[in-house]
Design a protein around this motif. Structure first.
Motif: not given
Length: 311
Positions: A116-118, A124-126, A174-176, A199-205
């Protein structure tokens, strides 16, 4: 950074002989005006996971929150929850279809991770995240189809006491897959290793990271045409080259001019749109961006190979 100043270009340039290819071109900095929103990390739990057997496998079981990738000296990259506790998989479960075979006393020792909240870890591949309905009706987090658990005898972040228990329990990569330390043999001709993803970073995007979630960088003095790296010697010791990566393991990365640089020092270096790419020894864990802006010459890399100059 160990780069010798004042040395002529001919002395330090590392040039690759390559077939004619449209390398180079426009290299404007990536648009960083709309960074992703920051994700709040959960505070570590005050009690050991699994300390309350009644909660194991119940609808109130703890979720994972923001997942992370920990570098374990023995196991290599290991998937953890937001509090740094190791996540495990069970050989008696199945991934296709997803099914948990750990109930009753098993679930007391191995509390299921609630779904639910992961949120996927950096690198990692979402799309690997999912859920399965347990026999009690609760929903359990899955990674690549495998249900994941914590171990009641892991009492602090970083513990891996569940590794190998009964020959059926293993830390999750990370790939299971089962966590296993990567081989360190150098890549030979035509050999590839590792992975790249976004990946997504708050500053770098959005920015490129390697298979361990470590930020990937470019060096401004390098050139794409001709394909040249100007980082050698002490510089390479601090900024290791990214080894060759098969396109199949480069998710979300531009495929144009995804070539390998044959360096005079014998190393093979991955390039993105012909730009040589590196990691930074100053980054100690997945998601670190300590190399960003170092010396005004080192910057994270956008998925299209361009520099990200946001600080």
């Amino acid at each position: 950074m160990g780069i010798k100043r004042g040395t002529s270009l001919a002395a330090i340039a590392i040039v690759v002989t390559m077939t004619a290819t449209a390398c180079g071109g426009d290299d404007k900095a990536a648009d960083t005006t709309k960074p992703a929103a920051a994700v709040a990390s959960q505070a570590p739990a005050a009690d050991a996971y699994g300390a309350d057997p009644a909660a194991a496998g119940a609808p109130g079981a703890k979720g994972a929150g923001q997942l992370a990738i920990a570098a374990d000296d023995r196991l290599g990259p290991v998937l953890t929850d937001s509090a740094g506790f190791t996540l495990y998989r069970f050989d008696k479960d199945t991934a296709k279809p997803s099914k948990s075979n750990c109930d009753g006393d098993c679930a007391k020792a191995w509390p299921a991770v609630a779904a639910g909240d992961a949120k996927a870890a950096a690198g990692m591949d979402a799309s690997l995240l999912g859920e399965v309905v347990r026999t009690d009706g609760s929903k359990q987090l899955t990674v690549a189809g495998w249900p994941v658990y914590r171990f009641a005898k892991d009492t602090k972040a970083g513990d891996t006491n569940g590794q190998g228990v009964g020959g059926t329990w293993f830390a999750s990569a990370p790939d299971g897959k089962k966590a296993a330390k990567p081989t360190t043999a150098p890549a030979g001709a035509g050999q590839t290793t590792g992975a790249l993803t976004v990946a997504n970073d708050p500053k770098l995007g959005e920015h490129i990271v390697d298979g361990n979630g470590m930020t990937v960088y470019r060096f401004k003095p390098d050139t794409a045409w001709p394909m040249v790296s100007k980082c050698e010697g002490d510089c390479v010791a601090k900024w290791p080259v990214v080894p060759p990566v098969d396109k199949a393991n480069a998710k979300g990365i531009v495929e144009k001019n995804f070539l390998v640089l044959d360096r005079p020092d014998g190393k093979k270096q991955q390039t993105v749109n012909c730009w040589p790419v590196y990691t930074f020894t100053g980054d100690k864990k997945a998601g670190d961006t300590n190399g960003q802006g170092v010396g005004g010459t080192w910057y994270a890399v956008a998925p299209d190979g361009k520099l990200i100059t946001a600080q």
